[in-house]
Design a protein around this motif. Structure first.
Motif, PDB file in Angstrom:
ATOM      1  N   THR A 139       6.172   1.598   3.994  1.00 25.83           N
ATOM      2  CA  THR A 139       7.091   2.090   2.091  1.00 25.83           C
ATOM      3  C   THR A 139       5.961   2.485   1.722  1.00 25.83           C
ATOM      4  OG1 THR A 139       6.465  -0.073   1.138  1.00 25.83           O
ATOM      5  CG2 THR A 139       8.680   0.174   1.770  1.00 25.83           C
ATOM      6  N   ASP A 140       4.793   2.717   2.440  1.00 33.87           N
ATOM      7  CA  ASP A 140       3.592   3.693   2.251  1.00 33.87           C
ATOM      8  C   ASP A 140       2.463   2.868   0.525  1.00 33.87           C
ATOM      9  OD1 ASP A 140       3.786   5.238   4.111  1.00 33.87           O
ATOM     10  OD2 ASP A 140       4.951   6.962   2.309  1.00 33.87           O
ATOM     11  N   SER A 141       3.038   1.344   0.288  1.00 35.14           N
ATOM     12  CA  SER A 141       2.290   1.329  -0.532  1.00 35.14           C
ATOM     13  C   SER A 141       1.181   0.050   0.843  1.00 35.14           C
ATOM     14  CB  SER A 141       3.662  -0.010  -1.208  1.00 35.14           C
ATOM     15  OG  SER A 141       3.926  -1.098  -0.065  1.00 35.14           O
ATOM     16  N   SER A 142       1.002   0.331   1.278  1.00 32.11           N
ATOM     17  CA  SER A 142      -0.626  -0.575   2.043  1.00 32.11           C
ATOM     18  C   SER A 142      -1.466  -1.206   1.471  1.00 32.11           C
ATOM     19  CB  SER A 142      -0.721  -0.303   3.461  1.00 32.11           C
ATOM     20  OG  SER A 142      -1.269   1.494   3.253  1.00 32.11           O
ATOM     21  N   THR A 143      -1.817   0.201   0.159  1.00 32.18           N
ATOM     22  CA  THR A 143      -3.144   0.204  -0.801  1.00 32.18           C
ATOM     23  C   THR A 143      -3.184  -0.734  -2.081  1.00 32.18           C
ATOM     24  OG1 THR A 143      -3.028   2.395  -1.561  1.00 32.18           O
ATOM     25  CG2 THR A 143      -4.130   1.996   0.581  1.00 32.18           C
ATOM     26  N   ASP A 144      -1.786  -1.056  -2.217  1.00 25.90           N
ATOM     27  CA  ASP A 144      -0.969  -1.783  -3.339  1.00 25.90           C
ATOM     28  C   ASP A 144      -2.094  -2.729  -3.856  1.00 25.90           C
ATOM     29  OD1 ASP A 144       2.474  -1.580  -3.255  1.00 25.90           O
ATOM     30  OD2 ASP A 144       0.572   0.148  -4.238  1.00 25.90           O
ATOM     31  N   THR A 145      -2.327  -3.181  -5.150  1.00 24.89           N
ATOM     32  CA  THR A 145      -3.382  -4.247  -5.426  1.00 24.89           C
ATOM     33  C   THR A 145      -2.886  -5.614  -4.903  1.00 24.89           C
ATOM     34  OG1 THR A 145      -3.877  -3.116  -7.061  1.00 24.89           O
ATOM     35  CG2 THR A 145      -4.336  -5.623  -7.185  1.00 24.89           C
ATOM     36  N   ASP A 146      -1.277  -5.990  -5.573  1.00 20.72           N
ATOM     37  CA  ASP A 146      -1.651  -7.428  -4.526  1.00 20.72           C
ATOM     38  C   ASP A 146      -1.055  -7.692  -2.843  1.00 20.72           C
ATOM     39  OD1 ASP A 146      -0.168  -7.311  -7.045  1.00 20.72           O
ATOM     40  OD2 ASP A 146       2.168  -6.992  -6.585  1.00 20.72           O
ATOM     41  N   LEU A 147      -0.920  -6.262  -2.168  1.00 23.05           N
ATOM     42  CA  LEU A 147      -1.000  -6.586  -0.726  1.00 23.05           C
ATOM     43  C   LEU A 147      -2.788  -6.893  -0.737  1.00 23.05           C
ATOM     44  CD1 LEU A 147       0.116  -6.031   2.083  1.00 23.05           C
ATOM     45  CD2 LEU A 147      -0.537  -4.066   2.147  1.00 23.05           C
ATOM     46  N   VAL A 148      -3.242  -6.292  -1.035  1.00 23.88           N
ATOM     47  CA  VAL A 148      -5.239  -5.699  -1.306  1.00 23.88           C
ATOM     48  C   VAL A 148      -5.729  -7.544  -2.217  1.00 23.88           C
ATOM     49  CG1 VAL A 148      -7.457  -5.585  -1.470  1.00 23.88           C
ATOM     50  CG2 VAL A 148      -5.650  -3.865  -1.705  1.00 23.88           C
ATOM     51  N   LEU A 149      -5.092  -8.305  -2.665  1.00 24.02           N
ATOM     52  CA  LEU A 149      -5.677  -9.593  -3.263  1.00 24.02           C
ATOM     53  C   LEU A 149      -4.665 -10.558  -1.944  1.00 24.02           C
ATOM     54  CD1 LEU A 149      -4.813  -8.942  -6.946  1.00 24.02           C
ATOM     55  CD2 LEU A 149      -7.219  -9.638  -5.887  1.00 24.02           C
ATOM     56  N   SER A 150      -3.350 -10.053  -0.926  1.00 21.02           N
ATOM     57  CA  SER A 150      -3.441 -11.066  -0.663  1.00 21.02           C
ATOM     58  C   SER A 150      -3.934 -11.276   0.581  1.00 21.02           C
ATOM     59  CB  SER A 150      -1.717 -11.033  -0.500  1.00 21.02           C
ATOM     60  OG  SER A 150      -1.404  -9.746   1.123  1.00 21.02           O
ATOM     61  N   GLY A 151      -5.114 -10.693   0.629  1.00 20.95           N
ATOM     62  CA  GLY A 151      -5.687 -11.053   1.570  1.00 20.95           C
ATOM     63  C   GLY A 151      -6.845 -11.900   1.092  1.00 20.95           C
ATOM     64  N   LEU A 152      -7.290 -13.034   0.178  1.00 17.93           N
ATOM     65  CA  LEU A 152      -7.745 -14.056  -0.001  1.00 17.93           C
ATOM     66  C   LEU A 152      -6.920 -15.224   0.544  1.00 17.93           C
ATOM     67  CD1 LEU A 152      -7.450 -13.855  -3.693  1.00 17.93           C
ATOM     68  CD2 LEU A 152      -9.529 -13.220  -2.460  1.00 17.93           C
ATOM     69  N   PHE A 153      -6.182 -14.446   1.531  1.00 17.83           N
ATOM     70  CA  PHE A 153      -5.439 -15.905   2.855  1.00 17.83           C
ATOM     71  C   PHE A 153      -5.895 -14.890   3.945  1.00 17.83           C
ATOM     72  CE2 PHE A 153      -2.772 -17.092  -0.748  1.00 17.83           C
ATOM     73  CZ  PHE A 153      -2.109 -18.585  -1.408  1.00 17.83           C
ATOM     74  N   PRO A 154      -7.333 -15.464   4.594  1.00 16.11           N
ATOM     75  CA  PRO A 154      -7.473 -14.669   6.089  1.00 16.11           C
ATOM     76  C   PRO A 154      -6.632 -14.230   6.921  1.00 16.11           C
ATOM     77  CG  PRO A 154      -9.403 -16.425   4.626  1.00 16.11           C
ATOM     78  CD  PRO A 154      -8.093 -16.810   4.143  1.00 16.11           C
ATOM     79  N   ILE A 155      -5.357 -14.886   6.708  1.00 14.61           N
ATOM     80  CA  ILE A 155      -4.550 -14.955   7.836  1.00 14.61           C
ATOM     81  C   ILE A 155      -3.968 -13.736   7.300  1.00 14.61           C
ATOM     82  CG2 ILE A 155      -2.434 -16.253   6.962  1.00 14.61           C
ATOM     83  CD1 ILE A 155      -1.860 -16.537  10.040  1.00 14.61           C
ATOM     84  N   TYR A 156      -3.800 -13.256   6.444  1.00 14.91           N
ATOM     85  CA  TYR A 156      -2.907 -11.673   5.606  1.00 14.91           C
ATOM     86  C   TYR A 156      -3.497 -10.578   6.439  1.00 14.91           C
ATOM     87  CZ  TYR A 156       0.462 -15.307   3.598  1.00 14.91           C
ATOM     88  OH  TYR A 156       1.936 -15.452   2.983  1.00 14.91           O
ATOM     89  N   ALA A 157      -4.726 -11.213   5.495  1.00 12.72           N
ATOM     90  CA  ALA A 157      -5.844  -9.956   5.810  1.00 12.72           C
ATOM     91  C   ALA A 157      -5.974  -9.727   6.619  1.00 12.72           C
ATOM     92  CB  ALA A 157      -7.550 -10.511   4.641  1.00 12.72           C
ATOM     93  N   PHE A 158      -6.261 -10.383   8.502  1.00 14.22           N
ATOM     94  CA  PHE A 158      -6.226 -10.158   9.638  1.00 14.22           C
ATOM     95  C   PHE A 158      -4.873  -9.447   9.827  1.00 14.22           C
ATOM     96  CE2 PHE A 158      -5.617 -11.420  13.672  1.00 14.22           C
ATOM     97  CZ  PHE A 158      -6.552 -11.302  14.243  1.00 14.22           C
TER      98      PHE A 158
END
Length: 336
Positions: A21-40
């Motif tokens: 959906t071309d939303s890979s830079t959304d803030t919610d997605l970036v903040l989900s990176g606080l969980f390392p497995i999501y960021a990876f």
């Protein structure tokens, strides 16, 4: 393992949907990176999307110039989040280890970093000493009562290197305490022996002295390095006290793959011995003192040592570097 699998599946669905959906830079997605497995997982999904379709078409060549933030392939976002996660969770681990009553060691108050005494150790005042000192127990021997009174007196502050005041240790779910109202002092340059029958609490007392277990009541005061009378409290200044301490525990805590020489190198470096001739001189001296200096013995890993040899090496590990304070828990066990 099940929780990790669920998190991995959730991360895959979240990042795959964001890319589609071309939303890979959304803030919610970036903040989900606080969980390392999501960021990876996010980084893997972005890299996979950059390879294009099954025919290799519509791919994107990733270079150092186009993996930053704010573009369709924000691998830089996930790299920054993983680096931040490393700092965050390392700090959280150290904090929890210092304050949670789990595992060995004396624990700190949850807000210890706001206390001035943590950053700048202060000498214990007389009022604190009086609060910890306890009166004699019923039926206590006269010499024990005399030592108790001597240690509680202000003059012991000037002469004793270590003072135990009113030590009591009650383990969880234990019917009786392991240590009850122990109070004694150890003078400078004194070799002090703690005698008692099996189960009398000798090892528990030593564990409290070296900071392995926190006392239920009472405390241990240790003369501050370079001071004639200032004392440090083991409840507050354990790191400072341990920096000048050597310990030979009841059980041999050795690495099977290391030689005696390598063990002493490790402990010598911990105690600040300079690399080169100084460290080698200390190692050679203590290996010779415990009769482990022969060529054949020096080349053996500790797993090949006999029980007595391991015990002698444990004693040498506690003494290398000449610490100001040494605790030996049954150092002659297993020796001829």
């Amino acid at each position: 393992a099940f929780i990790v699998q669920i998190c991995g599946l959730t991360a895959y669905i979240l990042t795959d949907n964001a890319i589609n959906t071309d939303s890979s830079t959304d803030t919610d997605l970036v903040l989900s990176g606080l969980f390392p497995i999501y960021a990876f997982t996010n980084a893997l999904q972005i890299l996979a999307a950059a390879t294009g379709d099954a025919n290799g078409a519509n791919g994107v060549r990733l270079t150092l110039g186009n993996i930053g933030t704010g573009i369709f392939q924000p691998v830089g976002n996930t790299m920054w989040m993983l680096a931040f996660d490393f700092v965050l969770y390392t700090g959280l681990f150290v904090y929890c280890d210092m304050v949670l009553p789990i595992g060995p060691g004396v624990k700190y108050h949850p807000l210890f970093f706001l206390q001035r005494s943590f950053w700048r150790p202060e000498s214990v005042g007389m009022s604190a000493q009086e609060a910890y000192a306890k009166p004699p127990e019923r039926g206590e021997a006269a010499d024990v009562s005399a030592e108790r009174a001597r240690v509680a007196d202000g003059e012991a502050r000037e002469t004793d290197q270590v003072r135990c005041l009113g030590l009591r240790k009650q383990y969880p779910n234990a019917p009786t305490p392991a240590v009850v109202n122990v109070q004694f002092g150890i003078r400078h340059r004194e070799c002090f022996g703690l005698l008692g029958s099996n189960g009398a609490g000798k090892s528990t007392t030593i564990h409290i002295l070296c900071g392995l277990h926190a006392p239920t009541e009472g405390t241990v005061l240790v003369r501050a390095p370079g001071s004639a009378s200032a004392e440090l409290d083991i409840r507050k200044d354990l790191s400072t006290i341990q920096s000048a301490m050597g310990v030979c525990p009841q059980d041999n805590l050795l690495w099977d793959d290391l030689t005696g020489d390598q063990h002493l190198q490790f402990y010598g470096r911990l105690r600040g011995l300079k690399e080169g001739k100084v460290l080698k001189r200390h190692i050679a001296y203590w290996l010779k003192r415990v009769n482990l200096a022969t060529r054949s013995t020096k080349s053996k890993p500790s797993r090949a040592y006999s029980g007595g040899m391991k015990r002698r090496l444990s004693v040498a590990c506690s003494l290398v570097g000449n610490p100001r304070l040494v605790y030996l828990d049954e150092p002659s066990t297993g020796l001829d």
